[in-house]
Design an enzyme around this catalytic site. Structure first.
Site, PDB file in Angstrom:
ATOM      1  N   HIS A 125      -8.975 -18.692  55.314  1.00  0.00           N
ATOM      2  CA  HIS A 125      -7.829 -18.033  55.955  1.00  0.00           C
ATOM      3  C   HIS A 125      -8.227 -16.643  56.434  1.00  0.00           C
ATOM      4  O   HIS A 125      -8.729 -15.836  55.659  1.00  0.00           O
ATOM      5  CB  HIS A 125      -6.661 -17.914  54.958  1.00  0.00           C
ATOM      6  CG  HIS A 125      -5.872 -19.171  54.841  1.00  0.00           C
ATOM      7  ND1 HIS A 125      -4.569 -19.209  54.435  1.00  0.00           N
ATOM      8  CD2 HIS A 125      -6.209 -20.464  55.127  1.00  0.00           C
ATOM      9  CE1 HIS A 125      -4.129 -20.456  54.455  1.00  0.00           C
ATOM     10  NE2 HIS A 125      -5.098 -21.230  54.857  1.00  0.00           N
TER      11      HIS A 125
ATOM     12  N   LYS B 132      -4.721 -11.217  42.776  1.00  0.00           N
ATOM     13  CA  LYS B 132      -5.902 -10.530  42.247  1.00  0.00           C
ATOM     14  C   LYS B 132      -6.376 -11.011  40.871  1.00  0.00           C
ATOM     15  O   LYS B 132      -7.502 -10.743  40.467  1.00  0.00           O
ATOM     16  CB  LYS B 132      -5.625  -9.014  42.158  1.00  0.00           C
ATOM     17  CG  LYS B 132      -5.581  -8.320  43.483  1.00  0.00           C
ATOM     18  CD  LYS B 132      -6.975  -8.094  44.038  1.00  0.00           C
ATOM     19  CE  LYS B 132      -7.014  -8.034  45.536  1.00  0.00           C
ATOM     20  NZ  LYS B 132      -7.214  -9.314  46.216  1.00  0.00           N
TER      21      LYS B 132
ATOM     22  N   TYR C 296       4.358 -14.194  53.184  1.00  0.00           N
ATOM     23  CA  TYR C 296       5.030 -13.404  52.144  1.00  0.00           C
ATOM     24  C   TYR C 296       6.357 -12.932  52.724  1.00  0.00           C
ATOM     25  O   TYR C 296       6.386 -12.368  53.821  1.00  0.00           O
ATOM     26  CB  TYR C 296       4.187 -12.166  51.772  1.00  0.00           C
ATOM     27  CG  TYR C 296       2.923 -12.484  51.001  1.00  0.00           C
ATOM     28  CD1 TYR C 296       1.757 -12.889  51.658  1.00  0.00           C
ATOM     29  CD2 TYR C 296       2.880 -12.349  49.616  1.00  0.00           C
ATOM     30  CE1 TYR C 296       0.597 -13.163  50.955  1.00  0.00           C
ATOM     31  CE2 TYR C 296       1.712 -12.621  48.904  1.00  0.00           C
ATOM     32  CZ  TYR C 296       0.588 -13.026  49.570  1.00  0.00           C
ATOM     33  OH  TYR C 296      -0.563 -13.304  48.876  1.00  0.00           O
TER      34      TYR C 296
ATOM     35  N   TYR D 121      -6.429  -6.431  49.980  1.00  0.00           N
ATOM     36  CA  TYR D 121      -6.134  -7.853  49.807  1.00  0.00           C
ATOM     37  C   TYR D 121      -7.424  -8.681  49.740  1.00  0.00           C
ATOM     38  O   TYR D 121      -7.546  -9.570  48.901  1.00  0.00           O
ATOM     39  CB  TYR D 121      -5.245  -8.319  50.949  1.00  0.00           C
ATOM     40  CG  TYR D 121      -4.601  -9.674  50.746  1.00  0.00           C
ATOM     41  CD1 TYR D 121      -3.384  -9.790  50.085  1.00  0.00           C
ATOM     42  CD2 TYR D 121      -5.210 -10.831  51.222  1.00  0.00           C
ATOM     43  CE1 TYR D 121      -2.780 -11.031  49.901  1.00  0.00           C
ATOM     44  CE2 TYR D 121      -4.615 -12.080  51.050  1.00  0.00           C
ATOM     45  CZ  TYR D 121      -3.400 -12.167  50.392  1.00  0.00           C
ATOM     46  OH  TYR D 121      -2.808 -13.403  50.217  1.00  0.00           O
TER      47      TYR D 121
ATOM     48  N   PRO E 292       1.171 -11.557  40.262  1.00  0.00           N
ATOM     49  CA  PRO E 292       0.400 -12.407  41.180  1.00  0.00           C
ATOM     50  C   PRO E 292       0.529 -12.049  42.659  1.00  0.00           C
ATOM     51  O   PRO E 292      -0.173 -12.614  43.496  1.00  0.00           O
ATOM     52  CB  PRO E 292       0.949 -13.813  40.910  1.00  0.00           C
ATOM     53  CG  PRO E 292       2.285 -13.616  40.286  1.00  0.00           C
ATOM     54  CD  PRO E 292       2.247 -12.304  39.575  1.00  0.00           C
TER      55      PRO E 292
END
Ligand code: FAD
Ligand code: PHB
Length: 390
Positions: free
Chosen positions: A73, A297, A201, A384, A293
């Site tokens: 991704h 990580k 998200y 990220y 979560p």
């Protein structure tokens, strides 16, 4: 009585990956796990690997299926105010993520470790750590109805947040930092096509949602829920309705629902123990730190700890030098605190806290800033995909 160089408590990703890396460098280990292999590989947890984790797994010789089946991704979407904004991870940070379920990774690790019989002992009970402040630590445990003793040079506490390793350290030697959040995540797994080709998200007034996946035919969805909520209160139909209500219109239209085959609620917590070692005991992964979560990580931090500890142990046996081991805690904690900050920030940005109109306006202002500023988006992307190693 048995002897090994490194005794490892816990056969989650931390314990098995450490054992695998050490074996590849000629260092002997024994892993003691409370549960059965079926139980461990059936646990549905994390789903997203940073590229440095991917490389470490390849180095450990267990990357073949992951590279075949994992989904690369290059970005994800942040949806808010009925719209969406793409974070171009690849363009902003030069790196991508890999979608590969933790349970698949567990399968690969178990298979690889099974090549060495008697290295991983399953369904072991009453593990206790002794003499960890000396150069000759030992573990006692029960296995197949008999008591055993394992002598070693080092102990790796890879037994998660509720394990026995951290508790074996005198409490006055540790400082613990904790933040609990007033909500949990209700997660659902179903064999339906994912909502979108990348993760989404969602910030919404009804609460956070996340649309993730495990493959082109398997979706993993989460909705923020009250901490005290019970899974029995969430029949599939209620979950799909709630997720649908939190999605912007253009995504809601694409949502395909279906029967779930896993549903669970996880509380959200930030937790860090300092230092991450005492004497000859080294804490690794969730035994030392927990992150919510939201930033994906947890598993990646565990792998980063393993990398640093394995280097230290190998250096000890190769060159007789304890320097890298002495630096383990400080090196690991540098990364842990940065990931703790990022996970806290991303959680705070996206979730609904108690009704506080001022805080909600600040969240929206920050989301709009993220959508309009390359600098803000780059900072998110950098964290990220995972910070680089020094
Ligand atoms: P664990 O995976 O917890 O492994 C510890 C092992 O030690 C277990 O197998 C346990 O059975 C064993 N053990 C415990 N006590 C003993 C004992 N006394 N004796 C012997 N063995 C023992 N992270 C993400 O990035 N994204 C997510 O979506 C996500 N979802 C999660 C959902 C849940 C329910 C949980 C608990 C965690 C989730 N995480 C997530 C975090 C991620 O899964 C963990 O960071 C990761 O599993 C850490 O690996 P570990 O090996 O350090 O610990
Ligand atoms: C998951 O797929 O389980 C997942 C993905 C991203 C996250 C958390 C969980 O941030």
């Amino acid at each position: 009585m048995r002897r090994t160089q490194v005794a490892i408590v816990g056969a989650g990703p931390s314990g098995l990956l450490l054992s695998q890396l050490l074996a590849s460098q000629g260092v002997d280990s024994v892993v003691l796990e409370r549960e059965s292999p079926e139980h461990v590989q059936g646990r549905i947890r994390a789903g997203l690997l940073e590229w440095t984790t991917v490389e470490l797994l390849q180095e450990a010789g267990i990357g073949a299926r992951m590279m075949r089946e994992g989904l690369v991704h290059d970005g994800f979407d942040v949806a808010f105010a009925d719209g969406g904004h793409r974070i171009d991870l690849k363009g902003l940070s030069g790196r991508s993520m890999l979608v590969y379920g933790q349970n698949e990774l567990q399968k690969d690790l178990i298979e690889a470790r099974s090549a060495e019989p008697d290295t991983v002992l399953w369904q072991v009970h009453d593990v206790a750590l002794h003499d960890i402040g000396t150069c000759a630590p030992r573990l006692t445990y029960a296995h197949a109805d008999r008591r055993h003793e394992l002598h070693c040079d080092f102990v790796a506490g890879c037994d998660g947040f509720h394990g026995v390793s951290r508790a074996a350290i005198p409490v006055e030697k540790l400082t613990q930092y904790e933040r609990t959040y007033p909500f949990g995540w209700l997660g659902l797994l179903a064999d339906v096509p994912p909502l979108h080709e990348e993760l989404v998200y969602v910030h919404h007034e009804r609460g956070f949602a996340l649309c993730s996946m495990r493959s082109h035919g398997r979706s993993r969805y989460y909705v923020q829920c009250p901490l005290e909520d019970k899974i029995e209160h969430w029949p599939d139909s209620r979950f799909w309705d709630e997720l649908h209500a939190r999605l912007p219109e253009r995504y809601a239209r694409q949502l395909v629902s279906g029967p779930s085959f896993e549903k669970s609620i996880v509380p959200l917590r930030s937790f860090v123990t300092e230092p991450m070692h005492f004497g000859r005991l080294y804490l690794v992964g969730d035994a030392a730190h927990i992150v919510p979560p939201t930033g994906a990580k947890g598993l990646n931090l565990a792998a980063a700890d393993v990398r640093v500890l394995a280097q230290g142990i190998v250096e000890f046996y190769r060159a007789g030098s304890p320097t890298l081991l002495e630096e383990y805690s400080a090196r690991a904690l540098g990364r842990v605190w940065k990931a703790t900050r990022f996970s806290w920030w991303f959680t705070t940005l996206l979730h609904r806290f108690s009704a506080d109109p001022f805080a909600e306006r600040l969240q929206l202002a920050e989301l709009e800033y993220l959508a309009g500023s390359a600098a803000a988006a780059r900072s998110l992307a950098e964290n990220y995909v995972g910070l680089s190693f020094d």
